[in-house]
Design an enzyme around this catalytic site. Structure first.
Site, short mmCIF file in Angstrom:
data_model
loop_
_atom_site.label_atom_id
_atom_site.label_comp_id
_atom_site.label_asym_id
_atom_site.label_seq_id
_atom_site.Cartn_x
_atom_site.Cartn_y
_atom_site.Cartn_z
N LYS A 129 13.42 7.71 37.20
CA LYS A 129 13.66 6.29 37.39
C LYS A 129 12.65 6.03 38.52
O LYS A 129 11.76 5.06 38.62
CB LYS A 129 14.86 5.61 37.80
CG LYS A 129 15.76 5.61 36.53
CD LYS A 129 15.32 4.56 35.38
CE LYS A 129 16.47 4.38 34.31
NZ LYS A 129 15.99 3.02 33.60
N SER A 379 17.46 14.08 32.09
CA SER A 379 16.72 12.75 32.83
C SER A 379 17.47 12.37 34.17
O SER A 379 16.80 11.62 34.67
CB SER A 379 16.91 11.70 31.85
OG SER A 379 18.35 11.24 31.57
#
Length: 477
Positions: A129, A379
């Protein structure tokens, strides 16, 4: 049929207008996992990527209910180009890590081809992110920076925005749900953000952050629905091609779609032959109905342990790209997710959150469906320790490592000890035992025992059940 997409001029930055804030009814929740910054990684900055293929054309994949046959990817790339992703890579130089690409012998054997894990769980703040957040904030004007930024998240996006804003000298305010785990709230504050707790779910938190942006003039940093954010996440795709030039399939989790869309733009522009597969949790799968409808569709009350991909509506920006460029979107069960998380921990020695383990879950669920070499994108690795404990127990149960059963025996002195002796000989570890004598279902001379056992796997579970029956016990699984 494929259309030619002329390559843009080097380093030419296409204008990216900020899409309007979505209406409250259409708000898609942000991700929800987060923790403190990890100290591992693979260096900093960006790497070079392979040259584009001759003609720099990308063939769109026709799928039922999706892009019409022969559709050009120029429509998907009109708002975001390979040049934008390359520009983002330069912006992130010295900020984000080029995370490691680790081979997995176990998964390679299962799939029958090399499988590599792209370890974004080892990225700064513990997830990908920070890439998109930094690129988005770095692109603000001086006036916008002076007004500050605001975001809503329960973890990963919160920390990404907090760190990115601090590095760029921008004031940040992050709204988090009132029930957000304390370690994640503390980590977001430590990265420099002002944290405001509001609402019980991320949807409520998102609306509060948008209201704050309207009232104060702060710039709302969406977790996935902005071209700059998608471009930043796309740098993961450039790194994959640099680290594994022979890749044939990329598997990536999808929530709102920013990461999958960014990877698709980068990979399909340079290697249109690479298959890209998105993965969603079955209980929070907004993309399949959206792709069938041809536009983003909201789903009600998504339910999954994978908070990082627990999104009720696809983002408008990533949806268009995924609709045109991503080859398939598959779903996985909660059992698949917990088994994948457990495998990452046991076999790869990697702490991965449920959303980050979703590509591995897809490989475990259908290993014959992926052409290798395969790159599975982990992720994120931000998972609350208490949640990790529950997930590990669930994963071990799904993998046949726990066995719960009830059985009846004669109520006499030494009967329970004799049962435990049988289990000891079977090498089954007793975690918990409950002995019931008073129950209207039982005969006067009977007792019922509920057992929770730690076993070695499904075959051992079967062996234990058969041995108990052979010993004369009435087993109720």
């Amino acid at each position: 049929m494929s259309a030619k997409v002329p390559p843009p001029a080097p380093e030419q930055r296409l204008p990216m207008s900020d899409p309007p804030l979505p209406a409250a009814a259409e708000t898609a929740p942000a991700d929800a996992e987060g923790d403190a910054e990890r100290g591992a990684g693979g260096g900093t900055g960006g790497g070079a990527e392979p040259d584009p293929p001759a003609g720099d054309s990308v063939a769109a994949t026709a799928q039922p209910g999706r892009s019409p046959e022969g559709a050009s990817v120029s429509s998907a790339l009109s708002a975001l180009t390979l040049d934008d992703v390359r520009h983002a890579q330069k912006t992130l130089s010295g900020v984000s890590r080029v995370t490691a690409l680790e081979g997995s012998r176990y998964l390679s054997g299962l799939v029958g081809a090399p499988v590599h894990l792209k370890c974004e769980n080892l990225q700064r703040t513990g997830s990908f992110k920070v890439r998109g957040a930094y690129v988005r904030i770095a692109g603000l004007t001086e006036r916008e920076r002076a007004a500050g930024v605001v975001a809503a998240s329960a973890g990963n996006h919160a920390q990404g925005v907090a760190l990115a804003a601090s590095l760029l000298g921008v004031r940040s305010t992050v709204f988090m749900p009132e029930g957000a785990p304390l370690p994640k709230v503390a980590a977001t504050r430590e990265y420099g953000a002002e944290v405001r707790l509001h609402g019980q779910i991320v949807d409520e938190t998102m609306r509060a952050a948008q209201a704050y942006a309207r009232e104060t003039g702060a710039v709302f940093i969406h977790p996935f629905d902005h071209p700059d954010v998608v471009a930043g996440q796309g740098t993961v795709g450039l790194e994959i091609l640099e680290q594994c030039p022979e890749v044939r399939t990329v598997v990536v989790g999808i929530g709102g779609g920013g990461l999958a869309a960014g990877i698709a733009v980068a990979v399909k522009a340079l290697r249109p032959d690479v298959r890209i597969v998105g993965v969603q949790a079955a209980g929070a799968a907004a993309y399949p109905p959206s792709l069938a409808a041809g536009h983003p569709v909201s789903i009600q009350a998504p339910v999954t342990m994978a908070d990082g991909i627990k999104v009720g509506r696809p983002g408008d920006v990533p949806f268009k790209i995924i609709n045109d460029l991503v080859d398939d979107v598959v779903t996985v069960t909660e059992d698949d997710l917990s088994s994948a998380l457990l495998l990452c921990l046991e076999r790869a020695k990697l702490v991965v959150e449920p959303a980050g383990a979703s590509p591995v879950a897809a490989l475990l669920a259908a290993p014959d469906s992926f052409e290798g070499p395969v790159v599975a994108v982990l992720s994120g690795g931000n998972v609350d320790p208490l949640l990790m404990q529950r997930i590990l127990r669930h994963g071990m149960a799904a993998a046949g490592r726990y066995l719960s059963l009830r059985l009846r025996l004669t109520d006499r002195p030494g009967a329970l000890a004799a049962l435990l002796e049988v289990l000891s000989e079977l090498d089954a570890n007793v975690l918990d035992v409950s002995h019931v004598r008073t129950d209207p279902r039982l005969r006067l001379t009977e007792a019922e025992v509920e057992l929770h056992l730690e076993t070695k796997g499904p075959e051992h579970c079967t062996e234990v059940g058969e041995a108990l029956r052979n010993a004369g016990y009435l087993v109720i699984l």
